[in-house]
Scaffold this motif. Sequence first.
Motif, PDB file in Angstrom:
ATOM      1  N   GLU A  39       0.829  -1.203   0.000  1.00 13.85           N
ATOM      2  CA  GLU A  39       0.000   0.000   0.000  1.00 13.85           C
ATOM      3  C   GLU A  39       0.868   1.261   0.000  1.00 13.85           C
ATOM      4  OE1 GLU A  39      -3.583   0.394  -0.109  1.00 13.85           O
ATOM      5  OE2 GLU A  39      -3.166  -1.596  -0.899  1.00 13.85           O
ATOM      6  N   GLY A  40       1.911   1.258   0.836  1.00  9.33           N
ATOM      7  CA  GLY A  40       2.820   2.397   0.879  1.00  9.33           C
ATOM      8  C   GLY A  40       3.510   2.624  -0.451  1.00  9.33           C
ATOM      9  N   ASN A  41       3.950   1.540  -1.067  1.00 12.11           N
ATOM     10  CA  ASN A  41       4.618   1.634  -2.364  1.00 12.11           C
ATOM     11  C   ASN A  41       3.659   2.157  -3.440  1.00 12.11           C
ATOM     12  OD1 ASN A  41       6.891   1.192  -4.142  1.00 12.11           O
ATOM     13  ND2 ASN A  41       5.751  -0.549  -4.942  1.00 12.11           N
ATOM     14  N   ALA A  42       2.435   1.653  -3.432  1.00 12.54           N
ATOM     15  CA  ALA A  42       1.446   2.106  -4.421  1.00 12.54           C
ATOM     16  C   ALA A  42       1.123   3.586  -4.227  1.00 12.54           C
ATOM     17  CB  ALA A  42       0.176   1.265  -4.311  1.00 12.54           C
ATOM     18  N   TRP A  43       0.954   3.991  -2.985  1.00 13.00           N
ATOM     19  CA  TRP A  43       0.649   5.397  -2.691  1.00 13.00           C
ATOM     20  C   TRP A  43       1.813   6.284  -3.105  1.00 13.00           C
ATOM     21  CZ3 TRP A  43      -0.720   7.467   2.882  1.00 13.00           C
ATOM     22  CH2 TRP A  43      -1.311   8.726   2.770  1.00 13.00           C
ATOM     23  N   ALA A  44       3.030   5.867  -2.795  1.00 14.26           N
ATOM     24  CA  ALA A  44       4.211   6.644  -3.195  1.00 14.26           C
ATOM     25  C   ALA A  44       4.279   6.783  -4.720  1.00 14.26           C
ATOM     26  CB  ALA A  44       5.482   5.996  -2.656  1.00 14.26           C
ATOM     27  N   SER A  45       3.934   5.720  -5.431  1.00 17.61           N
ATOM     28  CA  SER A  45       3.938   5.760  -6.901  1.00 17.61           C
ATOM     29  C   SER A  45       2.946   6.788  -7.427  1.00 17.61           C
ATOM     30  CB  SER A  45       3.603   4.383  -7.475  1.00 17.61           C
ATOM     31  OG  SER A  45       4.619   3.476  -7.172  1.00 17.61           O
ATOM     32  N   ILE A  46       1.782   6.847  -6.801  1.00 15.03           N
ATOM     33  CA  ILE A  46       0.776   7.833  -7.208  1.00 15.03           C
ATOM     34  C   ILE A  46       1.331   9.246  -7.030  1.00 15.03           C
ATOM     35  CG2 ILE A  46      -1.459   8.851  -6.580  1.00 15.03           C
ATOM     36  CD1 ILE A  46      -2.328   5.923  -5.851  1.00 15.03           C
ATOM     37  N   ILE A  47       1.953   9.489  -5.894  1.00 12.58           N
ATOM     38  CA  ILE A  47       2.493  10.817  -5.609  1.00 12.58           C
ATOM     39  C   ILE A  47       3.612  11.165  -6.581  1.00 12.58           C
ATOM     40  CG2 ILE A  47       3.714  12.205  -3.881  1.00 12.58           C
ATOM     41  CD1 ILE A  47       2.169  10.318  -1.802  1.00 12.58           C
ATOM     42  N   ILE A  48       4.507  10.224  -6.815  1.00 13.18           N
ATOM     43  CA  ILE A  48       5.623  10.460  -7.733  1.00 13.18           C
ATOM     44  C   ILE A  48       5.111  10.777  -9.135  1.00 13.18           C
ATOM     45  CG2 ILE A  48       7.547   9.319  -8.919  1.00 13.18           C
ATOM     46  CD1 ILE A  48       8.089   7.909  -6.164  1.00 13.18           C
ATOM     47  N   ASN A  49       4.060  10.097  -9.569  1.00 16.63           N
ATOM     48  CA  ASN A  49       3.511  10.337 -10.901  1.00 16.63           C
ATOM     49  C   ASN A  49       2.794  11.667 -11.028  1.00 16.63           C
ATOM     50  OD1 ASN A  49       4.331   8.053 -12.439  1.00 16.63           O
ATOM     51  ND2 ASN A  49       2.947   6.819 -11.209  1.00 16.63           N
ATOM     52  N   ARG A  50       2.236  12.172  -9.941  1.00 16.55           N
ATOM     53  CA  ARG A  50       1.499  13.440 -10.051  1.00 16.55           C
ATOM     54  C   ARG A  50       2.329  14.649  -9.632  1.00 16.55           C
ATOM     55  NH1 ARG A  50      -2.439  12.710  -5.003  1.00 16.55           N
ATOM     56  NH2 ARG A  50      -1.049  13.627  -3.465  1.00 16.55           N
ATOM     57  N   MET A  51       3.420  14.422  -8.902  1.00 14.91           N
ATOM     58  CA  MET A  51       4.196  15.561  -8.394  1.00 14.91           C
ATOM     59  C   MET A  51       4.956  16.265  -9.510  1.00 14.91           C
ATOM     60  SD  MET A  51       7.468  13.876  -6.390  1.00 14.91           S
ATOM     61  CE  MET A  51       8.489  15.343  -6.325  1.00 14.91           C
ATOM     62  N   HIS A  52       5.354  17.469  -9.228  1.00 16.52           N
ATOM     63  CA  HIS A  52       6.156  18.272 -10.149  1.00 16.52           C
ATOM     64  C   HIS A  52       7.528  18.461  -9.520  1.00 16.52           C
ATOM     65  CE1 HIS A  52       2.483  19.360 -12.382  1.00 16.52           C
ATOM     66  NE2 HIS A  52       1.921  19.410 -11.181  1.00 16.52           N
ATOM     67  N   GLY A  53       8.547  18.565 -10.350  1.00 16.39           N
ATOM     68  CA  GLY A  53       9.888  18.800  -9.817  1.00 16.39           C
ATOM     69  C   GLY A  53      10.681  17.507  -9.678  1.00 16.39           C
ATOM     70  N   ALA A  54      11.898  17.658  -9.191  1.00 24.50           N
ATOM     71  CA  ALA A  54      12.825  16.541  -9.073  1.00 24.50           C
ATOM     72  C   ALA A  54      12.419  15.623  -7.929  1.00 24.50           C
ATOM     73  CB  ALA A  54      14.237  17.061  -8.839  1.00 24.50           C
ATOM     74  N   ILE A  55      12.451  14.324  -8.188  1.00 20.83           N
ATOM     75  CA  ILE A  55      12.056  13.367  -7.156  1.00 20.83           C
ATOM     76  C   ILE A  55      13.156  13.122  -6.126  1.00 20.83           C
ATOM     77  CG2 ILE A  55      10.375  12.222  -8.631  1.00 20.83           C
ATOM     78  CD1 ILE A  55      12.383   9.908  -8.917  1.00 20.83           C
ATOM     79  N   ASP A  56      14.331  13.648  -6.355  1.00 19.20           N
ATOM     80  CA  ASP A  56      15.408  13.424  -5.385  1.00 19.20           C
ATOM     81  C   ASP A  56      15.107  14.065  -4.031  1.00 19.20           C
ATOM     82  OD1 ASP A  56      15.763  15.957  -6.535  1.00 19.20           O
ATOM     83  OD2 ASP A  56      17.924  15.934  -6.192  1.00 19.20           O
ATOM     84  N   VAL A  57      14.151  15.001  -3.977  1.00 22.12           N
ATOM     85  CA  VAL A  57      13.770  15.599  -2.692  1.00 22.12           C
ATOM     86  C   VAL A  57      13.111  14.579  -1.766  1.00 22.12           C
ATOM     87  CG1 VAL A  57      13.516  17.918  -3.671  1.00 22.12           C
ATOM     88  CG2 VAL A  57      11.514  16.421  -3.512  1.00 22.12           C
ATOM     89  N   LEU A  58      12.639  13.486  -2.343  1.00 22.77           N
ATOM     90  CA  LEU A  58      11.957  12.460  -1.548  1.00 22.77           C
ATOM     91  C   LEU A  58      12.925  11.680  -0.666  1.00 22.77           C
ATOM     92  CD1 LEU A  58       9.507  11.124  -4.282  1.00 22.77           C
ATOM     93  CD2 LEU A  58       9.093  12.898  -2.555  1.00 22.77           C
ATOM     94  N   THR A  59      14.189  11.643  -1.049  1.00 21.44           N
ATOM     95  CA  THR A  59      15.198  10.900  -0.288  1.00 21.44           C
ATOM     96  C   THR A  59      15.296  11.410   1.139  1.00 21.44           C
ATOM     97  OG1 THR A  59      16.434  10.488  -2.311  1.00 21.44           O
ATOM     98  CG2 THR A  59      17.616  10.196  -0.242  1.00 21.44           C
ATOM     99  N   GLU A  60      15.322  12.719   1.311  1.00 18.14           N
ATOM    100  CA  GLU A  60      15.424  13.308   2.655  1.00 18.14           C
ATOM    101  C   GLU A  60      14.197  12.973   3.507  1.00 18.14           C
ATOM    102  OE1 GLU A  60      18.054  14.823   4.053  1.00 18.14           O
ATOM    103  OE2 GLU A  60      19.131  14.365   2.202  1.00 18.14           O
ATOM    104  N   ILE A  61      13.036  12.975   2.877  1.00 19.22           N
ATOM    105  CA  ILE A  61      11.815  12.628   3.610  1.00 19.22           C
ATOM    106  C   ILE A  61      11.880  11.173   4.057  1.00 19.22           C
ATOM    107  CG2 ILE A  61       9.305  12.323   3.446  1.00 19.22           C
ATOM    108  CD1 ILE A  61       9.306  14.745   1.525  1.00 19.22           C
ATOM    109  N   ASN A  62      12.278  10.304   3.156  1.00 19.18           N
ATOM    110  CA  ASN A  62      12.381   8.885   3.484  1.00 19.18           C
ATOM    111  C   ASN A  62      13.359   8.667   4.646  1.00 19.18           C
ATOM    112  OD1 ASN A  62      11.678   6.130   2.909  1.00 19.18           O
ATOM    113  ND2 ASN A  62      13.736   5.897   2.097  1.00 19.18           N
ATOM    114  N   GLN A  63      14.492   9.318   4.611  1.00 21.54           N
ATOM    115  CA  GLN A  63      15.475   9.189   5.686  1.00 21.54           C
ATOM    116  C   GLN A  63      14.942   9.743   7.003  1.00 21.54           C
ATOM    117  OE1 GLN A  63      18.962  11.048   4.006  1.00 21.54           O
ATOM    118  NE2 GLN A  63      19.521   9.222   2.843  1.00 21.54           N
TER     119      GLN A  63
END
Length: 135
Positions: free
Chosen positions: A53-77
């Motif tokens: 569920e977490g992976n699917a939700w993250a995929s939805i966000i990644i597909n709709r978000m704007h900008g570089a996805i590398d900002v997600l690394t800091e959130i994950n950490q």
Amino acid sequence: MRHLITISLLFTLIFSKNLLASPINSITPLQDMTEYAMASCLYHQKSEYLQEEGNAWASIIINRMHGAIDVLTEINQAVLKASEQQKPFVVSSETSPTHDRVVYIPYCYEMASTPVVKSAIDQAAKAISKDYPQP
């Protein structure tokens, strides 16, 4: 199936105000990054179902978000760091053999409000805000 309905109802209750008030095109960077933090939290649980569920939700966000996805690394950490300090919520349950049950949805919701995760969310949202449509 019962789990899916329960999770769907909880998410509806948590996000209904935001979902009803704003069309998908007006989701803000802060909303996307907050949702990503919650999805990341679900993904890092032991349950395969929650991970999916977490992976699917993250995929939805990644597909709709704007900008570089590398900002997600800091959130994950930040989520991983916060999870070391914050334990999941436990409620009593008559159906469980141990008479208690871990409740992950509110746990992940609260996780996004911890100082370390909130800071990472705010920094990521600020970094990508210029890439989102302006109201």
